[in-house]
Design an enzyme around this catalytic site. Structure first.
Site, short mmCIF file in Angstrom:
data_model
loop_
_atom_site.label_atom_id
_atom_site.label_comp_id
_atom_site.label_asym_id
_atom_site.label_seq_id
_atom_site.Cartn_x
_atom_site.Cartn_y
_atom_site.Cartn_z
N ASP A 159 4.29 -9.59 6.37
CA ASP A 159 5.44 -9.74 5.48
C ASP A 159 5.20 -10.94 4.57
OD1 ASP A 159 8.08 -10.21 4.39
OD2 ASP A 159 8.90 -9.08 6.08
N LEU A 160 5.43 -10.77 3.28
CA LEU A 160 5.26 -11.88 2.34
C LEU A 160 6.25 -13.01 2.59
CD1 LEU A 160 4.55 -10.13 -1.10
CD2 LEU A 160 2.93 -11.16 0.50
N TYR A 198 13.45 -10.88 -12.02
CA TYR A 198 12.15 -10.29 -11.69
C TYR A 198 11.05 -10.86 -12.58
CZ TYR A 198 8.37 -6.85 -11.65
OH TYR A 198 7.14 -6.24 -11.60
N GLN A 226 3.61 3.12 -5.25
CA GLN A 226 2.88 3.94 -6.21
C GLN A 226 1.46 3.42 -6.43
OE1 GLN A 226 3.95 5.32 -10.62
NE2 GLN A 226 3.38 3.16 -10.60
N GLU A 233 6.84 -7.59 -17.99
CA GLU A 233 8.20 -8.14 -18.02
C GLU A 233 8.19 -9.66 -18.18
OE1 GLU A 233 11.36 -6.85 -17.88
OE2 GLU A 233 10.61 -4.79 -18.04
N SER A 288 3.03 -8.77 -14.64
CA SER A 288 3.82 -7.72 -15.28
C SER A 288 4.12 -8.05 -16.74
CB SER A 288 5.15 -7.56 -14.52
OG SER A 288 6.06 -6.77 -15.25
N GLN A 313 9.44 -7.26 -4.74
CA GLN A 313 10.70 -6.59 -5.04
C GLN A 313 10.56 -6.25 -6.51
OE1 GLN A 313 13.41 -4.92 -6.34
NE2 GLN A 313 13.94 -6.93 -7.22
N ARG A 366 6.10 7.56 -8.76
CA ARG A 366 6.98 6.46 -9.15
C ARG A 366 8.28 6.57 -8.36
NH1 ARG A 366 6.98 1.29 -10.89
NH2 ARG A 366 7.13 1.12 -13.16
N ILE A 384 0.82 -1.21 0.00
CA ILE A 384 0.00 0.00 0.00
C ILE A 384 0.85 1.26 0.00
CG2 ILE A 384 -0.21 0.19 2.52
CD1 ILE A 384 -3.17 1.02 2.03
#
Length: 334
Positions: free
Chosen positions: A64-65, A155, A20, A133, A131, A89, A190, A17
């Site tokens: 925490d993940l 990532y 961005q 990516e 994403s 991350q 960002r 949260i």
């Protein structure tokens, strides 16, 4: 005792949260009358500047993940109708220097959260931040929901894991779990390490005389850039649909880093060619040269469309950073 109006409010839990997307999503949900609970990691430093204007309207719970028990506790506290997993991350270059940590947060962390959802609140609707990516070395253009993935960074690999974990929990446990395959989305909020914000901050620093150069890597990389405020609307819309489906969210237009520089510097009355220097230190080990999304399914089924165009996005970012830089100058008596 909770009154009927309070009990009728929908509740949402947002991981990430303070980022961005999390800050824009929290604003959107509050405007729609939600109770908003944000998951935050315990830290010795305060990273809540993006939600500082919201802190009296939201709840924050530690979690925490990397820690399954904390996720169970957060879900038990929030009792959410909707869960938005935006935590990760998320900086691609860092994923090469910290690939294992990236995998723990961005990949396995998704499974930890999904498993907690399955145990605590299986009727809640779950959104996973996938994403562009994941497409990496693209097999076709533009990219759609059925384009094969070929990630080109730790990532991207981690995001593919999280994406398919979400699909697996949807198909195996009948969870309403969806992924938004979001292409690059930017804003004045960002992080400073991302190239778009690095450019807008650089323009502001040069325009106010604090420096005279900006060092960048690959100027020819092309991305499909949109406005983060538009993209969180798509996240919410996915969880309001009748059936859980994954969606590409994109503008369908690409621009190079060079074009971003041209528009950004021109906004401040500067010529980018006089200030931008190429620096190989900022080149990726494996570059993703071209990403362009086809959001036809989202347009058709969610009635979603971006409202801010590329030039408008760049202008927003430069204007915000110029205003902030000038305010600092006034405060310093410059």
């Amino acid at each position: 005792m909770t009154n009927s109006a309070e009990s009728a409010r929908r509740s949402a839990l947002i991981t990430g949260i303070t980022g961005q997307d999390g800050s824009y999503l929290a604003e959107l949900l509050l405007a729609k009358g939600y109770r908003v609970v944000g998951l935050v990691r315990r830290s010795s430093t305060d990273r809540s500047e993006r939600i500082a204007h919201l802190v009296d309207r939201i709840e924050l719970v530690q979690g925490d993940l990397l820690d399954s028990s904390s996720l169970v506790g957060a879900l038990q506290h929030a009792q959410p109708d909707e869960i938005y997993n935006l935590a990760a991350q998320s900086f691609v270059p860092t994923s090469w220097s910290q690939p294992v940590l990236t995998a723990e947060f961005t990949a396995v962390g998704v499974t930890r959260l999904l498993e907690a959802v399955r145990q605590v609140c299986p009727r809640a609707r779950f959104y996973q931040a996938s994403s562009s990516e994941m497409f990496g070395l693209v097999r076709e253009s533009p990219q759609t929901e059925t384009t094969p993935f070929h990630p080109r960074s730790p990532y991207g690999v981690a995001k593919v894991y999280g994406h398919y974990a979400t699909v697996n929990y949807r198909e195996s446990y009948d969870l309403f779990a969806v992924s938004g395959i979001l292409f690059n989305h930017e804003s004045p909020r960002r992080g400073a390490e991302f190239v778009t914000r690095k450019i807008s901050l650089g323009v502001a620093a040069i325009a106010t005389g604090r420096t005279d150069e900006l060092r960048l890597g690959n100027l020819e990389a092309r991305r499909d850039w949109g406005f983060a405020g538009d993209y969180v609307r798509a996240m919410w819309s996915m969880l309001q649909a009748d059936q859980p489906r994954d969606y590409v969210i994109a503008t369908g237009q690409t621009h190079s880093v060079r074009e971003f520089c041209e528009v950004a510097f021109a906004r401040a009355g500067l010529d980018w060619r006089q200030h931008v220097l190429l620096d190989e230190a900022f080149l990726r080990p494996a570059e993703v040269e071209f990403l362009c999304g086809d959001a036809s399914r989202a347009r058709r089924e969610l009635a979603w469309r971006p409202e801010v165009d590329f030039v408008g996005l760049v202008h927003r970012m430069v204007d915000a950073d110029l205003a902030a830089a000038r305010a600092v100058g006034v405060a310093r008596g410059e």
